[in-house]
Design a protein around this motif. Structure first.
Motif, PDB file in Angstrom:
ATOM      1  N   THR A  91    -134.239 -62.343 -47.570  1.00  0.00           N
ATOM      2  CA  THR A  91    -135.841 -63.178 -47.544  1.00  0.00           C
ATOM      3  C   THR A  91    -137.160 -62.500 -46.246  1.00  0.00           C
ATOM      4  O   THR A  91    -136.945 -62.196 -45.109  1.00  0.00           O
ATOM      5  CB  THR A  91    -136.511 -64.883 -47.609  1.00  0.00           C
ATOM      6  N   LYS A  93    -140.174 -61.129 -44.160  1.00  0.00           N
ATOM      7  CA  LYS A  93    -141.889 -60.489 -43.978  1.00  0.00           C
ATOM      8  C   LYS A  93    -141.287 -58.907 -43.898  1.00  0.00           C
ATOM      9  O   LYS A  93    -140.555 -58.822 -42.402  1.00  0.00           O
ATOM     10  CB  LYS A  93    -143.000 -60.378 -42.553  1.00  0.00           C
ATOM     11  N   LEU A 115    -140.132 -55.834 -54.481  1.00  0.00           N
ATOM     12  CA  LEU A 115    -140.618 -56.770 -54.705  1.00  0.00           C
ATOM     13  C   LEU A 115    -140.174 -57.720 -56.008  1.00  0.00           C
ATOM     14  O   LEU A 115    -140.253 -58.952 -55.903  1.00  0.00           O
ATOM     15  CB  LEU A 115    -142.291 -56.792 -54.789  1.00  0.00           C
ATOM     16  N   ASN A 122    -142.069 -60.479 -48.258  1.00  0.00           N
ATOM     17  CA  ASN A 122    -143.667 -61.022 -48.615  1.00  0.00           C
ATOM     18  C   ASN A 122    -143.575 -58.809 -47.812  1.00  0.00           C
ATOM     19  O   ASN A 122    -142.455 -58.874 -46.919  1.00  0.00           O
ATOM     20  CB  ASN A 122    -143.748 -61.838 -47.720  1.00  0.00           C
ATOM     21  N   GLU A 124    -145.817 -55.572 -46.207  1.00  0.00           N
ATOM     22  CA  GLU A 124    -147.052 -55.354 -45.931  1.00  0.00           C
ATOM     23  C   GLU A 124    -146.896 -53.286 -44.872  1.00  0.00           C
ATOM     24  O   GLU A 124    -145.792 -52.801 -44.701  1.00  0.00           O
ATOM     25  CB  GLU A 124    -147.411 -55.542 -44.371  1.00  0.00           C
TER      26      GLU A 124
END
Length: 297
Positions: A91, A93, A115, A122, A124
């Protein structure tokens, strides 16, 4: 007692020099940041900042407190990573830097699959042609070409084969190329400036043949622009076969391999990440990308 949000605010303002930029960076209002700074200064019983022109800078107390503030945030981050590992869950970022040539096709598919497998993550994604220096603890880079940052761990996970390409229209207006020794008669499009002055091609019968790089009217640093220039008939150039195949899915027959029996030196693909302990989510992502690199050719 002050909390970590107040410490994070102080460190951010020290980096940006003003509340507006720090508010954007931290995703809160300027008034919230002001309250945090004021409370921090109240707890420490002395001011930490002073205004100079339009910027906020540290006074003597602020300069003394800053390295301890950064250390507190670093320790808190390490503690969070340790707890995440104990949970055994993937879990949080992740930030992935990806070379432009890998975005279409290979990485986009891998990104969505990862994902889907890990709904608590999350991600990026940042793209480009130049590797960002100094990745943080939750960052990984997938890059084409030799690694430039010796401060990162680098593992070769594959390579991209390359060939010599031109547009069908360009070849109709000239003549078809029979041998690498003929390339100096054709207009040339360079991906980057070739300081060595020569390029080598190889096949299984004749071995390696090197030739002087023809003078190029156009030198670009992005593969997409490079392919566009060749498609428009600006000349001949070397392209990754992977990129050409991805392009052919939407623009069939826009590029022709001029010398199908010859190959240029392949481009290595590296995965890069920080040394030291890695959070579980990053370990899982790295292993996943390394496994999926079998799709390179």
């Amino acid at each position: 007692m002050y909390d970590l949000n107040e410490v994070k605010t102080f460190v951010s303002v020290m980096g940006t020099g003003n509340l507006k930029e720090s508010a954007l960076e931290l995703g809160v209002s300027k008034s919230t940041l002001s309250r945090r700074i004021n409370h921090l200064e109240t707890v420490l019983n002395q001011p930490l900042l002073r205004r100079q022109a339009n910027r906020l800078i540290a006074n003597e107390a602020g300069l003394q407190f800053l390295p301890f503030a950064r250390k507190m945030l670093e320790i808190a981050d390490e503690g969070l990573k340790a707890v995440e590992d104990l949970k055994g869950e993937v879990t949080g970022k992740l930030t992935v830097y990806v070379h432009n040539v890998l975005i279409r096709g290979w990485f986009s598919s891998r990104m969505f699959e990862f994902l889907d497998q890990h709904p608590g993550v999350n991600m990026e994604v940042k793209t480009g042609n130049n590797l960002v220096q100094g990745l943080s603890g939750n960052d990984v880079s997938i890059w084409v070409g030799q690694p430039a940052d010796e401060g990162l761990k680098a593992e070769k996970i594959g390579e991209l084969s390359q060939g010599v390409y031109a547009s069908p229209q360009y070849l109709e207006e000239t003549t078809h190329i029979q041998h690498p020794s003929e390339l100096h008669h054709y207009a040339w499009v360079d991906m980057i400036k070739n300081d060595e002055g020569s390029i080598c091609l190889e096949n299984d019968i004749d071995g390696k043949v090197c030739f002087e790089v023809p003078e190029s009217r156009l030198i670009v640093d992005q593969f997409t622009l490079h392919a566009d220039a060749i498609v428009r008939g600006n000349g001949v150039g070397i392209l990754p076969n992977y990129l050409v195949d991805m392009r052919a899915k939407h623009h069939a027959d826009s590029l022709v391999n001029c010398l199908p029996d010859w190959r240029a030196d392949p481009m290595p693909v590296y995965i890069q990440y920080p040394y030291g302990h890695l959070p579980k989510k990053l370990q899982v992502l790295i292993n996943y990308l390394k496994e999926e690199s079998r799709h390179f050719y």
